[in-house]
Write a protein that holds these residues in place. Structure first.
Motif, short mmCIF file in Angstrom:
data_model
loop_
_atom_site.label_atom_id
_atom_site.label_comp_id
_atom_site.label_asym_id
_atom_site.label_seq_id
_atom_site.Cartn_x
_atom_site.Cartn_y
_atom_site.Cartn_z
N MET A 90 67.23 65.52 20.83
CA MET A 90 67.59 65.82 22.22
C MET A 90 69.08 65.59 22.40
O MET A 90 69.70 64.86 21.65
CB MET A 90 66.81 64.91 23.14
N ASN A 91 69.62 66.18 23.42
CA ASN A 91 71.06 66.05 23.58
C ASN A 91 71.44 64.80 24.36
O ASN A 91 70.61 64.12 24.96
CB ASN A 91 71.64 67.31 24.24
N ARG A 92 72.73 64.49 24.34
CA ARG A 92 73.22 63.24 24.95
C ARG A 92 73.01 63.21 26.45
O ARG A 92 72.76 62.16 27.03
CB ARG A 92 74.70 63.09 24.65
N ARG A 93 73.18 64.35 27.08
CA ARG A 93 73.03 64.38 28.54
C ARG A 93 71.62 63.96 28.95
O ARG A 93 71.44 63.19 29.90
CB ARG A 93 73.34 65.78 29.06
N LEU A 94 70.63 64.45 28.24
CA LEU A 94 69.25 64.09 28.55
C LEU A 94 69.02 62.59 28.34
O LEU A 94 68.42 61.92 29.18
CB LEU A 94 68.28 64.90 27.70
N TRP A 95 69.50 62.05 27.21
CA TRP A 95 69.33 60.62 26.96
C TRP A 95 70.08 59.79 27.98
O TRP A 95 69.62 58.72 28.39
CB TRP A 95 69.77 60.27 25.54
N MET A 146 70.56 60.61 31.08
CA MET A 146 69.75 60.63 32.30
C MET A 146 68.55 59.68 32.17
O MET A 146 68.18 59.01 33.13
CB MET A 146 69.26 62.05 32.59
N VAL A 147 67.96 59.61 30.99
CA VAL A 147 66.83 58.69 30.77
C VAL A 147 67.30 57.25 30.98
O VAL A 147 66.62 56.45 31.64
CB VAL A 147 66.23 58.89 29.36
N VAL A 148 68.45 56.89 30.43
CA VAL A 148 68.97 55.53 30.58
C VAL A 148 69.26 55.23 32.05
O VAL A 148 68.93 54.15 32.55
CB VAL A 148 70.23 55.34 29.71
N VAL A 149 69.87 56.18 32.76
CA VAL A 149 70.17 55.98 34.18
C VAL A 149 68.89 55.75 34.98
O VAL A 149 68.81 54.85 35.83
CB VAL A 149 70.98 57.17 34.74
N VAL A 150 67.88 56.55 34.71
CA VAL A 150 66.61 56.40 35.44
C VAL A 150 65.97 55.05 35.13
O VAL A 150 65.48 54.36 36.04
CB VAL A 150 65.65 57.57 35.09
N LEU A 151 65.99 54.64 33.86
CA LEU A 151 65.39 53.35 33.50
C LEU A 151 66.12 52.20 34.17
O LEU A 151 65.49 51.28 34.71
CB LEU A 151 65.39 53.17 31.99
N PHE A 152 67.47 52.24 34.15
CA PHE A 152 68.21 51.17 34.81
C PHE A 152 68.00 51.18 36.32
O PHE A 152 67.90 50.13 36.95
CB PHE A 152 69.70 51.26 34.48
N THR A 153 67.91 52.37 36.91
CA THR A 153 67.67 52.45 38.35
C THR A 153 66.30 51.87 38.71
O THR A 153 66.18 51.06 39.63
CB THR A 153 67.77 53.92 38.82
N LEU A 154 65.29 52.30 37.98
CA LEU A 154 63.94 51.79 38.26
C LEU A 154 63.85 50.29 37.98
O LEU A 154 63.21 49.54 38.72
CB LEU A 154 62.90 52.55 37.46
N GLY A 155 64.50 49.84 36.91
CA GLY A 155 64.51 48.42 36.61
C GLY A 155 65.23 47.61 37.68
O GLY A 155 64.80 46.52 38.06
N GLY A 156 66.35 48.14 38.19
CA GLY A 156 67.09 47.45 39.25
C GLY A 156 66.29 47.37 40.53
O GLY A 156 66.26 46.33 41.21
N VAL A 157 65.62 48.46 40.88
CA VAL A 157 64.79 48.45 42.09
C VAL A 157 63.63 47.47 41.91
O VAL A 157 63.31 46.69 42.83
CB VAL A 157 64.26 49.88 42.39
N SER A 158 63.01 47.46 40.75
CA SER A 158 61.93 46.53 40.48
C SER A 158 62.42 45.08 40.53
O SER A 158 61.75 44.20 41.06
CB SER A 158 61.31 46.82 39.11
N PHE A 159 63.61 44.84 39.96
CA PHE A 159 64.18 43.49 39.98
C PHE A 159 64.51 43.05 41.40
O PHE A 159 64.26 41.92 41.78
CB PHE A 159 65.45 43.46 39.11
N ALA A 160 65.04 43.98 42.21
CA ALA A 160 65.43 43.64 43.59
C ALA A 160 64.21 43.40 44.48
O ALA A 160 64.26 42.56 45.38
CB ALA A 160 66.29 44.75 44.18
N THR A 161 63.14 44.09 44.23
CA THR A 161 61.96 43.94 45.09
C THR A 161 60.98 42.91 44.55
O THR A 161 59.99 42.61 45.20
CB THR A 161 61.23 45.29 45.23
N GLY A 162 61.24 42.35 43.36
CA GLY A 162 60.33 41.38 42.77
C GLY A 162 60.50 39.99 43.39
O GLY A 162 61.39 39.74 44.21
N SER A 163 59.64 39.10 42.99
CA SER A 163 59.70 37.74 43.52
C SER A 163 60.81 36.94 42.83
O SER A 163 61.34 37.35 41.81
CB SER A 163 58.35 37.05 43.31
#
Length: 153
Positions: free
Chosen positions: A1-6, A8-25
């Protein structure tokens, strides 16, 4: 796969992880931070144990391993011994009924190269003598009417 796709995958993972971290206990946040601190300490211990001779040995091992891999790949792609020029071998094996894949394996060529060699290169000449399929020559040479662009039937 190309770099742009990877990327985007990293950005989505960090975004979801940040949201999960912010809303967690707070307990979960403390556990994640403690785990990150232990990981950072392990990395620091590993880098402290590395000395210049160890780094040079690892780099040398990677260079040797890379050289071995390149040599093995070149050896596998080398034409097999006992065959004539590749194009003659391709034609001889095709006359014996071999398919393109078998010929490519035997000669070390790609299947595309084998198919190009086996493709017909000249059109058979048509005998000018004989009857035409028409019973009489065409009249007037007028072309059939065509629909103008933009109109449908």
């Amino acid at each position: 796969m190309n770099r742009r796709l990877w990327g985007m995958v990293v950005v989505v993972l960090f975004t979801l992880g940040g949201v999960s971290f912010a809303t967690g206990s707070r307990e979960q946040a403390a556990q994640v931070l403690a785990l990150a601190a232990r990981g950072a300490a392990a990395v620091e211990r590993a880098t402290a144990a590395l000395t210049w001779p160890v780094v040079a040995g690892l780099a040398g091992a990677f260079v040797v391993l890379g050289g071995v891999l390149v040599a093995v790949r070149r050896w596998r792609r080398r034409p097999r011994a006992g065959f004539a020029e590749p194009w003659r071998t391709v034609i001889e094996l095709a006359r014996k009924g071999q398919n393109a894949g078998a010929i490519a394996r035997a000669t070390g060529l790609s299947q595309d190269a084998v198919r190009i060699v086996l493709a017909p290169v000249a059109v058979d000449q048509i005998d000018p003598r004989g009857k035409s399929f028409r019973s009489s020559p065409p009249e007037g040479g007028s072309a059939p009417p065509t629909n103008p662009p933009g109109r449908s039937r």
